[in-house]
Design a protein around this motif. Sequence first.
Motif, mmCIF file in Angstrom:
data_model
loop_
_atom_site.group_PDB
_atom_site.id
_atom_site.type_symbol
_atom_site.label_atom_id
_atom_site.label_comp_id
_atom_site.label_asym_id
_atom_site.label_seq_id
_atom_site.Cartn_x
_atom_site.Cartn_y
_atom_site.Cartn_z
ATOM 1 N N MET A 151 0.935 -1.135 -0.168
ATOM 2 C CA MET A 151 -0.080 -0.066 -0.039
ATOM 3 C C MET A 151 0.723 1.203 -0.055
ATOM 4 O O MET A 151 0.588 2.252 -0.729
ATOM 5 C CB MET A 151 -0.918 -0.078 1.130
ATOM 6 N N LEU A 152 1.969 1.351 0.678
ATOM 7 C CA LEU A 152 2.683 2.481 0.748
ATOM 8 C C LEU A 152 3.502 2.447 -0.595
ATOM 9 O O LEU A 152 3.580 3.618 -1.150
ATOM 10 C CB LEU A 152 3.735 2.237 1.962
ATOM 11 N N ARG B 41 4.260 5.720 -5.817
ATOM 12 C CA ARG B 41 4.444 5.778 -7.206
ATOM 13 C C ARG B 41 4.242 7.253 -7.801
ATOM 14 O O ARG B 41 3.221 7.694 -7.566
ATOM 15 C CB ARG B 41 3.643 4.810 -7.814
ATOM 16 N N THR B 42 5.204 7.414 -8.896
ATOM 17 C CA THR B 42 5.147 8.902 -9.416
ATOM 18 C C THR B 42 4.395 8.608 -10.878
ATOM 19 O O THR B 42 4.541 9.769 -11.774
ATOM 20 C CB THR B 42 6.443 9.329 -9.590
#
Length: 126
Positions: A86-87, A92-93
């Motif tokens: 989840m983190l 994510r970019t």
Amino acid sequence: MDSFIGIRFKKGTAKRFQEFSRTHFKSHTEALETMLDFFFYNKISPKEKLGPTGRTIEANLKKRINAVIAIMRNMEKSQTKPTVAMLESLFRTEEPKKKPLILEKKIIGEQKEVRFREKQNYNNEL
């Protein structure tokens, strides 16, 4: 020189004691004195058990260690890995895919032939 006295033991017990005293002490008298002193100074009875042996302690420790390992594996599967996933997804970019709005019309595909054309004036060209 000290005098000796005879004590009667069963044959099997006497042989066990002789083997024990030969391997650990110089004489049978020294072996027996050391055993008596041990029980006297530690204030224990030879009939008492001193507690669990090294083997039983080791077996209990192995059981507890295996239980702790099982608990840690379960925590890793049910808590740690999903939280990390989840983190990672949060950080994510990647840019989100652009979806056209519902109200926006596609003008590019709708252009058809022109319905009306201006008349060309043939008189002006001559």
